[in-house]
Scaffold this active site. Structure first.
Site, PDB file in Angstrom:
ATOM      1  N   ASP A 145       0.843  -1.202   0.000  1.00 36.33           N
ATOM      2  CA  ASP A 145       0.000   0.000   0.000  1.00 36.33           C
ATOM      3  C   ASP A 145       0.880   1.255   0.000  1.00 36.33           C
ATOM      4  O   ASP A 145       0.390   2.381  -0.078  1.00 36.33           O
ATOM      5  CB  ASP A 145      -1.026   0.002   1.148  1.00 36.33           C
ATOM      6  CG  ASP A 145      -0.402  -0.063   2.526  1.00 36.33           C
ATOM      7  OD1 ASP A 145       0.839  -0.133   2.624  1.00 36.33           O
ATOM      8  OD2 ASP A 145      -1.166  -0.047   3.517  1.00 36.33           O
ATOM      9  N   SER A 146       2.210   1.041   0.000  1.00 37.18           N
ATOM     10  CA  SER A 146       3.150   2.141  -0.256  1.00 37.18           C
ATOM     11  C   SER A 146       2.847   2.792  -1.601  1.00 37.18           C
ATOM     12  O   SER A 146       3.315   3.898  -1.876  1.00 37.18           O
ATOM     13  CB  SER A 146       4.594   1.628  -0.245  1.00 37.18           C
ATOM     14  OG  SER A 146       4.725   0.509  -1.108  1.00 37.18           O
ATOM     15  N   ASP A 154      -1.024  -6.259  -0.165  1.00 35.49           N
ATOM     16  CA  ASP A 154      -1.403  -5.618   1.097  1.00 35.49           C
ATOM     17  C   ASP A 154      -2.915  -5.484   1.235  1.00 35.49           C
ATOM     18  O   ASP A 154      -3.600  -5.064   0.285  1.00 35.49           O
ATOM     19  CB  ASP A 154      -0.809  -4.195   1.147  1.00 35.49           C
ATOM     20  CG  ASP A 154       0.505  -4.149   1.909  1.00 35.49           C
ATOM     21  OD1 ASP A 154       0.852  -5.143   2.583  1.00 35.49           O
ATOM     22  OD2 ASP A 154       1.180  -3.101   1.838  1.00 35.49           O
ATOM     23  N   LYS A 208      -1.160  -9.402   3.242  1.00 30.10           N
ATOM     24  CA  LYS A 208      -0.388  -8.860   4.382  1.00 30.10           C
ATOM     25  C   LYS A 208      -1.265  -7.867   5.134  1.00 30.10           C
ATOM     26  O   LYS A 208      -1.949  -7.047   4.516  1.00 30.10           O
ATOM     27  CB  LYS A 208       0.888  -8.175   3.878  1.00 30.10           C
ATOM     28  CG  LYS A 208       1.706  -7.496   4.995  1.00 30.10           C
ATOM     29  CD  LYS A 208       3.129  -7.197   4.570  1.00 30.10           C
ATOM     30  CE  LYS A 208       3.308  -5.930   3.765  1.00 30.10           C
ATOM     31  NZ  LYS A 208       2.916  -4.692   4.467  1.00 30.10           N
ATOM     32  N   GLU A 246      -1.378  -5.325   8.895  1.00 31.56           N
ATOM     33  CA  GLU A 246      -0.556  -4.692   9.937  1.00 31.56           C
ATOM     34  C   GLU A 246      -1.195  -4.882  11.304  1.00 31.56           C
ATOM     35  O   GLU A 246      -2.425  -4.849  11.432  1.00 31.56           O
ATOM     36  CB  GLU A 246      -0.414  -3.188   9.641  1.00 31.56           C
ATOM     37  CG  GLU A 246       0.341  -2.913   8.362  1.00 31.56           C
ATOM     38  CD  GLU A 246       0.515  -1.424   8.073  1.00 31.56           C
ATOM     39  OE1 GLU A 246       0.241  -0.589   8.960  1.00 31.56           O
ATOM     40  OE2 GLU A 246       0.924  -1.095   6.942  1.00 31.56           O
ATOM     41  N   GLU A 293       9.212  -3.956  10.398  1.00 28.62           N
ATOM     42  CA  GLU A 293       9.648  -2.690   9.784  1.00 28.62           C
ATOM     43  C   GLU A 293      10.231  -1.761  10.851  1.00 28.62           C
ATOM     44  O   GLU A 293       9.606  -1.516  11.898  1.00 28.62           O
ATOM     45  CB  GLU A 293       8.446  -2.012   9.095  1.00 28.62           C
ATOM     46  CG  GLU A 293       8.830  -0.665   8.465  1.00 28.62           C
ATOM     47  CD  GLU A 293       7.817  -0.130   7.465  1.00 28.62           C
ATOM     48  OE1 GLU A 293       6.825  -0.824   7.163  1.00 28.62           O
ATOM     49  OE2 GLU A 293       8.022   0.995   6.987  1.00 28.62           O
TER      50      GLU A 293
HETATM   51  O1  KIV Z   1       3.537  -1.050   1.632  1.00 22.86           O
HETATM   52  C1  KIV Z   1       4.672  -1.512   1.509  1.00 22.86           C
HETATM   53  O2  KIV Z   1       5.348  -1.354   0.492  1.00 22.86           O
HETATM   54  C2  KIV Z   1       5.223  -2.247   2.641  1.00 22.86           C
HETATM   55  C3  KIV Z   1       6.696  -2.450   2.648  1.00 22.86           C
HETATM   56  C4  KIV Z   1       7.348  -1.190   3.074  1.00 22.86           C
HETATM   57  C5  KIV Z   1       7.096  -3.580   3.503  1.00 22.86           C
HETATM   58  O3  KIV Z   1       4.517  -2.623   3.529  1.00 22.86           O
END
Ligand code: KIV
Length: 286
Positions: A48-49, A87, A116, A118, A185
């Site tokens: 989600d970056s 994500d 993934k 959090e 992280e």
């Molecule tokens: O969103 C993302 O790219 C991430 C990485 C920084 C691990 O969670």
């Protein structure tokens, strides 16, 4: 002709058992997916970056399941070998039903092989709910960018002893709940090594030191073109691999060469070097 076998969770576990480091990188489109797969990246993440490095926001909060599905669809068909994680964005797993619906979309529409999320032990029931239904889960601990509006700033986590112990406990609870992978992280290197030593599942780090089972970076950081790098706010753990490829006079495939350098350095342990790592909390210092 050599047949390329796609990686699965089981192979990631075998890599950990064999002491082979796992090289992970984010991707958001077909062009980079192809290059990363060819350069030997083991795990590709639709992070989600993308809200920050593609959409230009200051946080990941606005990213939606539609966004992740859109980018996963662009990436998934181009990965012959690499394992694809996507994500679950902000609040898309706030309830069991939402977590299941969002994961279903990421896997069935986006082509992801793992999702993934959090959070610490408070996410254990969600991890278990997904896992027993066949959804492989990566649990993201340490700095959790989706909590930015509670934290106020992106900063290193687990520096105090109590926070470090809590994170160790969270990692155990999440693995017991069925997480197949942990991601740490921005935490002190010693804490990353200790969580990894006590974890039954592979542990990937970003700014978590060299003692984890694999590394991940945001693609645009590795290439030195993310907004934060351009604006002079490069995080300590980031290494720009473009100058090395340029200095060698790589003709043509400069970006692929830079990504291949990253994969080689992760595998050899050359990345992360001490200058990319954060220090240790008092209780973890050797
Ligand atoms: O969103 C993302 O790219 C991430 C990485 C920084 C691990 O969670």
């Amino acid at each position: 002709m050599e047949t390329i076998k796609p990686l699965h969770v089981a192979e990631l576990r075998k890599m950990r058992e064999a002491g082979e480091k796992i090289a992970c990188l984010t991707a958001y489109d077909a062009s980079f997916a192809l290059l990363e797969d060819r350069a030997g990246v083991d795990v590709v993440l639709i992070g989600d970056s993308l809200g920050m490095v593609i959409h230009g926001g200051n946080t990941t909060t606005p990213v939606t399941v539609d966004d992740i599905v859109y980018h996963s669809k662009a990436v998934a068909p181009h990965l012959k070998r690499a394992f694809l994680i996507a994500d679950l964005p902000f609040l898309s797993y706030a309830t069991l039903d939402r977590a299941l619906d969002s994961s279903q979309r990421l896997m069935q529409q986006g082509g992801a092989k793992m999702v993934k999320l959090e959070g610490g032990r408070e996410q254990a029931s969600i991890v278990e709910y997904l896992s027993v239904r066949g959804v492989p889960v990566c649990a993201h601990l340490g700095l959790q960018p989706q909590f930015i509006h509670k934290m106020g700033a992106f900063k290193v986590q687990g520096r105090e002893d109590a926070a470090a112990e809590a994170m160790l406990h969270d990692a155990k609870v999440l693995a017991e709940a069925g997480a197949d992978l942990l991601l740490l992280e921005c935490i002190p290197a010693g804490l990353g090594a200790r969580i990894t030593a006590e974890s039954p599942v592979p542990v990937i780090g970003i700014g978590a030191g060299a003692g984890v089972d694999g590394q991940i970076l945001v693609l645009q950081d590795l290439l030195g073109i993310s907004p934060q790098v351009t604006l002079g706010r490069t995080p300590r753990f980031v290494k720009n691999y473009m100058p090395g490829a340029v200095a060698r006079g790589e003709k043509g495939g400069l970006i692929e060469a830079a990504i291949a350098d990253y994969v080689r350095e992760v595998k050899s342990g050359a990345y992360p070097a001490p200058e990319h790592c954060f220090d240790l909390p008092a209780s973890i210092k050797p």
